[in-house]
Design an enzyme around this catalytic site. Structure first.
Site, PDB file in Angstrom:
ATOM      1  N   GLU A   1      12.634  -9.456   1.911  1.00  0.00           N
ATOM      2  CA  GLU A   1      11.811  -8.329   2.051  1.00  0.00           C
ATOM      3  C   GLU A   1      12.746  -7.068   2.230  1.00  0.00           C
ATOM      4  OE1 GLU A   1       8.910  -8.800   5.486  1.00  0.00           O
ATOM      5  OE2 GLU A   1       9.856  -7.162   6.363  1.00  0.00           O
TER       6      GLU A   1
ATOM      7  N   TYR B   1      11.405   8.438   0.919  1.00  0.00           N
ATOM      8  CA  TYR B   1      11.352   7.378  -0.184  1.00  0.00           C
ATOM      9  C   TYR B   1      11.972   7.893  -1.285  1.00  0.00           C
ATOM     10  CZ  TYR B   1       7.762   5.769   3.482  1.00  0.00           C
ATOM     11  OH  TYR B   1       7.314   5.399   4.693  1.00  0.00           O
TER      12      TYR B   1
ATOM     13  N   ASN C   1       7.929  -5.530  -0.631  1.00  0.00           N
ATOM     14  CA  ASN C   1       7.955  -4.417   0.165  1.00  0.00           C
ATOM     15  C   ASN C   1       6.215  -4.600   0.596  1.00  0.00           C
ATOM     16  OD1 ASN C   1       7.864  -2.291   1.857  1.00  0.00           O
ATOM     17  ND2 ASN C   1       8.974  -0.830   0.415  1.00  0.00           N
TER      18      ASN C   1
ATOM     19  N   ARG D   1       5.514  12.214  -2.725  1.00  0.00           N
ATOM     20  CA  ARG D   1       5.477  12.734  -1.438  1.00  0.00           C
ATOM     21  C   ARG D   1       6.601  12.107  -0.503  1.00  0.00           C
ATOM     22  NH1 ARG D   1      -0.596  11.404  -1.043  1.00  0.00           N
ATOM     23  NH2 ARG D   1      -1.297  12.807  -2.539  1.00  0.00           N
TER      24      ARG D   1
ATOM     25  N   ALA E   1       2.829  -1.109   5.051  1.00  0.00           N
ATOM     26  CA  ALA E   1       2.457  -0.860   6.483  1.00  0.00           C
ATOM     27  C   ALA E   1       2.016  -2.356   6.790  1.00  0.00           C
ATOM     28  CB  ALA E   1       1.420  -0.048   6.356  1.00  0.00           C
TER      29      ALA E   1
ATOM     30  N   HIS F   1      12.531  -2.935   2.692  1.00  0.00           N
ATOM     31  CA  HIS F   1      11.913  -1.546   2.968  1.00  0.00           C
ATOM     32  C   HIS F   1      13.067  -0.426   2.634  1.00  0.00           C
ATOM     33  CE1 HIS F   1       9.161  -3.445   5.228  1.00  0.00           C
ATOM     34  NE2 HIS F   1       9.972  -4.381   5.679  1.00  0.00           N
TER      35      HIS F   1
ATOM     36  N   PRO G   1       0.798  -1.248  -0.065  1.00  0.00           N
ATOM     37  CA  PRO G   1      -0.130   0.114   0.003  1.00  0.00           C
ATOM     38  C   PRO G   1       0.783   1.238   0.232  1.00  0.00           C
ATOM     39  CG  PRO G   1      -0.314  -1.325   2.106  1.00  0.00           C
ATOM     40  CD  PRO G   1       0.229  -2.086   1.089  1.00  0.00           C
ATOM     41  N   ASN G   2       0.153   2.200  -0.882  1.00  0.00           N
ATOM     42  CA  ASN G   2       1.041   3.544  -0.867  1.00  0.00           C
ATOM     43  C   ASN G   2       2.310   3.461  -1.669  1.00  0.00           C
ATOM     44  OD1 ASN G   2      -1.365   4.998   0.408  1.00  0.00           O
ATOM     45  ND2 ASN G   2      -0.426   3.877   2.343  1.00  0.00           N
TER      46      ASN G   2
ATOM     47  N   ARG H   1      12.595   4.423  12.787  1.00  0.00           N
ATOM     48  CA  ARG H   1      11.452   5.118  12.799  1.00  0.00           C
ATOM     49  C   ARG H   1      10.671   4.854  14.048  1.00  0.00           C
ATOM     50  NH1 ARG H   1       9.031   4.613   6.920  1.00  0.00           N
ATOM     51  NH2 ARG H   1       8.003   6.709   7.694  1.00  0.00           N
TER      52      ARG H   1
END
Ligand code: CA2
Length: 145
Positions: free
Chosen positions: A97, A22, A73, A17, A76, A99, A9-10, A106
């Site tokens: 995986e 990112y 990835n 943004r 969330a 990120h 997601p996203n 974070r």
């Protein structure tokens, strides 16, 4: 190698943004670059992105017998999707995986990955380079399959 690159997601918003977190590269540009990286190594890569947990589960299940490796990835979902973990464990296709950000630098809730135990390893905090690093692991003859 046939790679399936799954983004959760996203991540379709890459480059639009939060470039400080990112990066500046857009999602499509990232996919094209990863496809070119695969081709330069005699391989292929297909990209899949979804904002929906079940669609990601479906993509992982459908990878069985079709792809040699998954680069994932989960966005969330990393932090709470037992369904994605179960899908990773249900298939024999190895997964790394990735990120983009360093999840350990974070918020506390991002430190835990529910999905990582279903993967051979995890790359976090290397920016968009992490996707190529993950592919490099599988391309390197020293990489465990
Ligand atoms: O660092 C990563 O790659 C993450 O998987 C990204 C997820 C976050 O929930 C994880 O904790 C770490 C969020 C992806 C959101 O992507 C965006 C991209 C551009 C603009 C806004 C969001």
């Amino acid at each position: 190698m046939k790679f399936l690159i799954i983004n959760g997601p996203n991540l379709n918003l890459l480059g639009q943004r939060e470039p400080e977190v990112y990066g500046r590269e857009g999602y499509q540009a990232l996919c094209e670059r990863l496809k070119a990286f695969a081709a330069a190594h005699g391989s292929t890569a297909e990209c899949f992105q979804s904002n929906h947990e079940g669609a990601i589960v479906d993509a992982i299940q459908a990878a069985q017998g079709v792809y040699d490796a998954i680069i994932l990835n989960p966005g969330a979902y990393t932090h709470y999707s037992v369904a994605i973990l179960d899908a990773l464990k249900a298939v024999e296709v190895p997964c790394v995986e990735v990120h983009i950000s360093n999840i350990h630098r974070r918020e506390e809730f991002r430190h835990k990955s529910v999905t990582a135990p279903g993967c051979v390893g995890q790359i976090t905090g290397l920016g968009l380079y992490g996707y190529e690093a993950a592919m490099g692991y599988f391309l390197d003859p020293r990489g465990k399959r």
